[in-house]
Design a protein around this motif. Structure first.
Motif, PDB file in Angstrom:
ATOM      1  N   THR A   1      39.514  16.596  -3.441  1.00  0.00           N
ATOM      2  CA  THR A   1      39.115  17.885  -3.489  1.00  0.00           C
ATOM      3  C   THR A   1      38.371  18.237  -4.819  1.00  0.00           C
ATOM      4  OG1 THR A   1      41.207  17.858  -4.988  1.00  0.00           O
ATOM      5  CG2 THR A   1      41.531  18.092  -2.606  1.00  0.00           C
ATOM      6  N   GLY A   2      38.209  17.264  -5.640  1.00  0.00           N
ATOM      7  CA  GLY A   2      37.600  17.334  -7.047  1.00  0.00           C
ATOM      8  C   GLY A   2      38.215  18.086  -7.723  1.00  0.00           C
ATOM      9  N   ARG A   3      39.608  18.203  -7.910  1.00  0.00           N
ATOM     10  CA  ARG A   3      40.288  18.853  -8.817  1.00  0.00           C
ATOM     11  C   ARG A   3      41.871  18.218  -8.670  1.00  0.00           C
ATOM     12  NH1 ARG A   3      40.253  22.076  -4.207  1.00  0.00           N
ATOM     13  NH2 ARG A   3      42.336  22.733  -3.314  1.00  0.00           N
ATOM     14  N   PRO A   4      42.634  18.538 -10.028  1.00  0.00           N
ATOM     15  CA  PRO A   4      43.639  18.003 -10.037  1.00  0.00           C
ATOM     16  C   PRO A   4      44.724  18.430  -8.955  1.00  0.00           C
ATOM     17  CG  PRO A   4      43.255  18.679 -12.054  1.00  0.00           C
ATOM     18  CD  PRO A   4      41.998  19.214 -11.126  1.00  0.00           C
ATOM     19  N   PRO A   5      45.321  17.443  -8.344  1.00  0.00           N
ATOM     20  CA  PRO A   5      46.234  17.856  -7.065  1.00  0.00           C
ATOM     21  C   PRO A   5      47.694  18.035  -7.285  1.00  0.00           C
ATOM     22  CG  PRO A   5      46.165  15.289  -7.483  1.00  0.00           C
ATOM     23  CD  PRO A   5      45.295  15.958  -8.637  1.00  0.00           C
ATOM     24  N   GLU A   6      48.344  18.841  -6.434  1.00  0.00           N
ATOM     25  CA  GLU A   6      49.707  18.815  -6.524  1.00  0.00           C
ATOM     26  C   GLU A   6      50.333  17.407  -6.783  1.00  0.00           C
ATOM     27  OE1 GLU A   6      53.460  20.757  -3.641  1.00  0.00           O
ATOM     28  OE2 GLU A   6      51.278  20.100  -3.053  1.00  0.00           O
TER      29      GLU A   6
ATOM     30  N   SER B   1      42.465  13.882  -5.510  1.00  0.00           N
ATOM     31  CA  SER B   1      41.598  14.150  -6.616  1.00  0.00           C
ATOM     32  C   SER B   1      40.167  13.779  -6.041  1.00  0.00           C
ATOM     33  CB  SER B   1      41.943  13.722  -7.750  1.00  0.00           C
ATOM     34  OG  SER B   1      40.777  13.770  -8.969  1.00  0.00           O
TER      35      SER B   1
ATOM     36  N   GLN C   1      47.890  11.105  -5.561  1.00  0.00           N
ATOM     37  CA  GLN C   1      47.039  11.850  -6.773  1.00  0.00           C
ATOM     38  C   GLN C   1      45.756  11.304  -6.562  1.00  0.00           C
ATOM     39  OE1 GLN C   1      50.186  11.394  -9.973  1.00  0.00           O
ATOM     40  NE2 GLN C   1      49.156  13.293 -10.370  1.00  0.00           N
TER      41      GLN C   1
END
Length: 335
Positions: A212-217, A209, A205
């Protein structure tokens, strides 16, 4: 003295494994694996396991149980499960003469005293173990356990630890980059926070994060391992690489702590599944990077325990060679 047959158990946060040692010197005979969530208490799991024994053999007269928790009183709360283990209750529930409860890495350490080369897969170079040196056993699984096997006169002292609950921090720019994104546990990042099944998921995670700069799966540890080994998920592959490096660093720190020149043995459920990652080099580089003692660390062999249920051989050794080992545990005797 231990009365045979001996019920031996390896009780972790996810599964409890039971076997019988029917006479002194005998190999343990597996009864069953029981999921902790399927039973309200350990006696229920023991009862279910004994019921699956169709051999018609003698019932156990004593028990030695290894538990994934600190054993510091008559009631032991599992660290990562709801069970409370009491030697007296189990002894009385099954009419035993004695019941011993020890930390789960005590038998793994005892088993390391006579572990067969075929039960090990070396990681990195294979220097010879130094005779008379301490040995270290540890393992990331549901949690993180560690113990040392230390020669003491003509006996072997087993020192169980709570090394999994010591603090862990970044030691490189790459680690510092994602460290702030790591999910804390009770406000801390400990060895177990990252070097465990849930820890591998936390690493994935944090890395995803960052990239990608966003909350991951959110993936479970098995999925992180599978996707990382296959190359399907580059973030999972990176998480496995970081896991191997962190594991090497912690192994090296503990080897220095106990001067484990007799070797480091890695158990748990994760290491055997990620042998290709451990062999890439990051693990061993981190293990040896202990200036001013790098030369000493280069001479310490590191291996993964690849035999299934390694604690059982150690539990059998504790039962059959009780005078050989010195260790801390909870002991209950009838009468």
């Amino acid at each position: 003295m231990v009365a045979f047959p001996v019920l031996v158990g390896d009780i972790g946060g996810t599964n409890a494994r039971f076997a019988l040692v029917e006479e002194k010197g005998a190999a343990p005979r597996l009864l069953s694996h029981e999921a902790t969530v399927d039973h309200p208490d350990p006696s229920s799991a023991v009862r279910a396991s004994l019921a699956k024994d169709t051999t018609g053999g003698r019932p156990p007269r004593s028990a030695i149980l290894a538990v994934a928790a600190r054993v510091d009183g008559p009631r032991v709360q599992l660290t990562n499960a709801h069970w409370v283990i009491e030697g007296e209750r189990i002894g009385r529930d099954f009419g035993l003469e004695s019941a011993v409860v020890v930390n789960d890495y005590v038998p793994v350490a005892a088993g390391a005293a006579g572990i067969a080369p075929d039960d090990l897969t070396p990681v990195g170079p294979c220097p010879k173990e130094q005779p008379g040196g301490a040995r270290l056993v540890l393992g990331p699984g549901t949690g993180f356990g560690a113990a040392a096997l230390v020669p003491y006169a003509d006996r072997l002292a087993i020192v169980s630890t709570e090394a999994g609950h010591t603090d862990l921090g970044p030691s490189s720019e790459a680690e510092a980059a994602f460290w702030g994104a790591i999910e804390r546990v009770e406000g801390r990042v400990t060895v177990e926070t990252l070097l465990s099944g849930p820890g591998l998921a936390r690493l994935h995670q944090a890395v995803a994060s960052l990239r990608t700069g966003r909350p991951p799966e959110k993936l479970d540890p098995a999925a992180v391992t599978e996707r990382g080994l296959s190359g399907e998920d580059p973030h999972a592959s990176e998480a496995l690489d970081h896991f191997a490096t962190l594991l090497g660093r912690v192994c090296g720190d503990l080897a220095l702590t106990f001067l484990a020149t007799g070797g480091v043995y890695i158990g748990g459920g994760i290491a055997p599944r990620i042998l290709p990652v451990l062999g890439k080099g990051g693990f061993r580089r981190a293990f040896e990077a202990k200036a001013p003692f790098a030369a000493m660390m280069e001479a310490v062999p590191t291996s993964v325990i690849t035999v299934q249920d390694p604690a059982f051989n150690g539990l059998a050794a504790l039962a059959s060679e009780s005078d050989r080992f010195v260790y801390h545990g909870q002991v209950w005797r009838a009468g």
